[in-house]
Design an enzyme around this catalytic site. Structure first.
Site, PDB file in Angstrom:
ATOM      1  N   LYS A  92      41.787  47.571  46.207  1.00  0.00           N
ATOM      2  CA  LYS A  92      42.940  46.768  45.721  1.00  0.00           C
ATOM      3  C   LYS A  92      43.110  47.651  44.060  1.00  0.00           C
ATOM      4  CE  LYS A  92      43.168  43.125  48.046  1.00  0.00           C
ATOM      5  NZ  LYS A  92      44.531  42.639  48.549  1.00  0.00           N
ATOM      6  N   ASP A 110      45.993  48.747  47.688  1.00  0.00           N
ATOM      7  CA  ASP A 110      46.933  47.506  47.972  1.00  0.00           C
ATOM      8  C   ASP A 110      47.140  46.889  46.573  1.00  0.00           C
ATOM      9  OD1 ASP A 110      48.104  45.101  48.754  1.00  0.00           O
ATOM     10  OD2 ASP A 110      46.472  44.164  49.675  1.00  0.00           O
ATOM     11  N   GLU A 123      50.106  49.416  50.007  1.00  0.00           N
ATOM     12  CA  GLU A 123      50.462  48.327  50.290  1.00  0.00           C
ATOM     13  C   GLU A 123      51.130  47.313  49.130  1.00  0.00           C
ATOM     14  OE1 GLU A 123      47.181  46.231  52.460  1.00  0.00           O
ATOM     15  OE2 GLU A 123      48.368  44.440  52.396  1.00  0.00           O
ATOM     16  N   ASP A 163      53.641  43.947  52.799  1.00  0.00           N
ATOM     17  CA  ASP A 163      52.579  42.625  53.317  1.00  0.00           C
ATOM     18  C   ASP A 163      53.517  41.314  52.894  1.00  0.00           C
ATOM     19  OD1 ASP A 163      50.777  40.405  53.248  1.00  0.00           O
ATOM     20  OD2 ASP A 163      48.993  41.610  52.041  1.00  0.00           O
ATOM     21  N   LYS A 175      50.512  39.653  59.302  1.00  0.00           N
ATOM     22  CA  LYS A 175      49.514  38.470  59.359  1.00  0.00           C
ATOM     23  C   LYS A 175      49.869  37.289  59.846  1.00  0.00           C
ATOM     24  CE  LYS A 175      47.387  39.872  54.831  1.00  0.00           C
ATOM     25  NZ  LYS A 175      47.478  39.377  53.480  1.00  0.00           N
TER      26      LYS A 175
HETATM   27  O1  OSB Z   1      46.941  41.175  50.205  1.00  0.00           O
HETATM   28  O2  OSB Z   1      45.982  41.929  51.965  1.00  0.00           O
HETATM   29  C1  OSB Z   1      46.163  41.033  50.865  1.00  0.00           C
HETATM   30  C2  OSB Z   1      42.927  38.763  51.583  1.00  0.00           C
HETATM   31  C3  OSB Z   1      43.645  37.749  50.796  1.00  0.00           C
HETATM   32  C4  OSB Z   1      44.633  37.743  50.505  1.00  0.00           C
HETATM   33  C5  OSB Z   1      45.622  38.831  50.649  1.00  0.00           C
HETATM   34  C6  OSB Z   1      45.164  39.992  50.948  1.00  0.00           C
HETATM   35  C7  OSB Z   1      43.772  39.999  51.352  1.00  0.00           C
HETATM   36  C8  OSB Z   1      43.109  41.253  51.922  1.00  0.00           C
HETATM   37  C9  OSB Z   1      42.306  41.227  53.110  1.00  0.00           C
HETATM   38  O3  OSB Z   1      43.327  42.441  51.249  1.00  0.00           O
HETATM   39  C10 OSB Z   1      41.016  41.159  53.162  1.00  0.00           C
HETATM   40  C11 OSB Z   1      40.301  40.884  54.203  1.00  0.00           C
HETATM   41  O4  OSB Z   1      40.313  39.775  54.920  1.00  0.00           O
HETATM   42  O5  OSB Z   1      39.308  41.574  54.722  1.00  0.00           O
HETATM   43 MG    MG Z   2      47.917  43.051  50.815  1.00  0.00          MG
END
Ligand code: OSB
Ligand code: MG
Length: 369
Positions: free
Chosen positions: A163, A188, A213, A238, A262
């Site tokens: 992140k 991300d 991302e 995303d 998702k």
């Molecule tokens: O932005 O992909 C995202 C988790 C919650 C909300 C948004 C995101 C995420 C993640 C995935 O990055 C985490 C996971 O479930 O392993």
């Molecule tokens: Mg994401």
């Protein structure tokens, strides 16, 4: 399918460790578990992945509960569905609220697959027996990030997602690349940047990231297309993709080279599969995104990720990755970075009723009468 009774349960469980992004910290995860009964007493399970607050999308556990209880279930209980594909069309007049819809649509899919004695993966058109797992590093501390990356690599995860935001991007990635030069790494940003940051984002090009991302805002399809022309790192969307139309627009505009799909964000498995099909036709790679979810949603993700276009490792992790004890039985396990796609009927796991009861904060039965 004729649904005669539905149950909504709000559950809550602490994460093993906090999940921190520039948008906030998740320490405790709430979710809505949906149970749909048909006339013969067969049960379909769904999970609503909205968060307690609207940091990732505009939905919350409470808004989703309201939509499900007051708008979706009263209609569903009066209808007969021949196939779960009909759900998305039936509720298209109900705007947005994709996670609320998805929680119920996925329960219908589970029930439908159980009635047919087939696995969800088989019914969706899945072709893989195992899927590749990926882990997410979501911390504000660089040392901890490095330790976690090492641990995740040892555990066998096939890619690491970091992140990032302007407060932890270049410096962090330079350090990570120094320590683990070859790890399949992506970043991300959860919309932490604007087009004014193009130089900063271009500076990431030298680190051989698999992709970046969602660097820009959720509605920035045009801006992402402009950015993609100025950086070599592939953009993956995303938050920007909430339905098939968004996906078509992003492809037309050249807003991304990769899509994260998702189930909850796009309103269910039917829409998720349609976006997958569209991406395959247009030669975009896709992967299955995660929502720090419990086992029911994880099981639905595994079925989806078995489709042929899911060529990249997803946010797919074993039950113990976030939870001391999951709500499904057996828990999801990972073996050398791979997770087996369930082959039993429906989502392929039982619900651990005792564990569900333990973490349940509120439940309500909704029937026609
Ligand atoms: O932005 O992909 C995202 C988790 C919650 C909300 C948004 C995101 C995420 C993640 C995935 O990055 C985490 C996971 O479930 O392993
Ligand atoms: Mg994401």
């Amino acid at each position: 399918m004729n649904i005669v009774k539905a149950q909504l349960s709000i559950i809550s469980m602490p994460l093993k460790k906090p999940f921190s992004t520039h948008l906030g910290i998740v320490k405790e995860r709430e979710a809505i578990i949906i149970e749909l009964w048909d006339r013969e007493g067969e049960i379909g399970y769904g999970e609503t992945v909205a968060f307690s607050s609207p940091w990732y999308t505009e939905e919350t556990v409470k808004t989703a509960y309201h939509m499900q209880k007051d708008f979706i279930l009263p209609v569903l209980l009066k209808k007969t569905f021949a196939h779960p594909d009909e759900f998305s069309r039936e509720f298209s007049h109900l705007r947005g609220n994709e996670m609320a819809k998805s929680g119920i649509e996925t329960a219908l899919w589970d029930l439908y697959a159980k009635k047919r004695g087939k696995s969800l993966a088989t019914l969706l058109g899945g072709t893989r027996k195992v899927v590749r797992a990926g882990a997410v590093v979501a911390t504000q501390d660089l040392k901890r990030a490095l330790t976690e990356i090492e641990k995740f690599c040892d555990q066998g995860f096939e890619r690491i997602k970091l992140k990032i935001s302007p407060a932890n991007d270049l410096e962090w990635i330079r350090n990570i690349r120094r320590e683990v030069p070859d790890v399949p790494l992506m970043a991300d940003a959860n919309s932490a940047y604007t087009l004014a940051d193009v130089d900063r984002l271009r500076a990431l090009d030298e680190f051989d990231l698999l992709m970046i991302e969602q660097p820009l805002g959720p509605t920035d399809l045009v801006e992402h297309a402009i950015l993609q022309k100025q950086i070599t790192t592939p953009i993956c969307l995303d938050e920007s993709i909430t339905n098939v139309h968004d996906a078509k627009s992003a492809i037309q505009l050249g807003s991304c080279q990769i899509m994260n799909i998702k189930v909850g964000r796009v309103g269910g498995l039917t829409n998720a599969k349609q976006i997958h099909d569209l991406c395959m036709e247009n030669k975009l790679q896709v992967w299955c995104g995660g929502m720090i979810e419990f086992g029911i949603s994880k099981a639905h993700n595994l079925a989806l990720a078995s489709l042929p276009g899911f060529t990249l490792p997803g946010d797919l992790s074993p039950s113990t990755h976030y939870w001391e004890e999951d709500i499904i039985d057996p828990p999801i396990e990972m073996d050398k970075g791979k997770i087996t796609v369930p082959s039993l009927p429906g989502m392929g796991f039982s619900v651990n009723e005792q564990r569900l009861e333990e973490v349940c904060r509120h439940k309500e039965i909704i029937t026609t009468i």
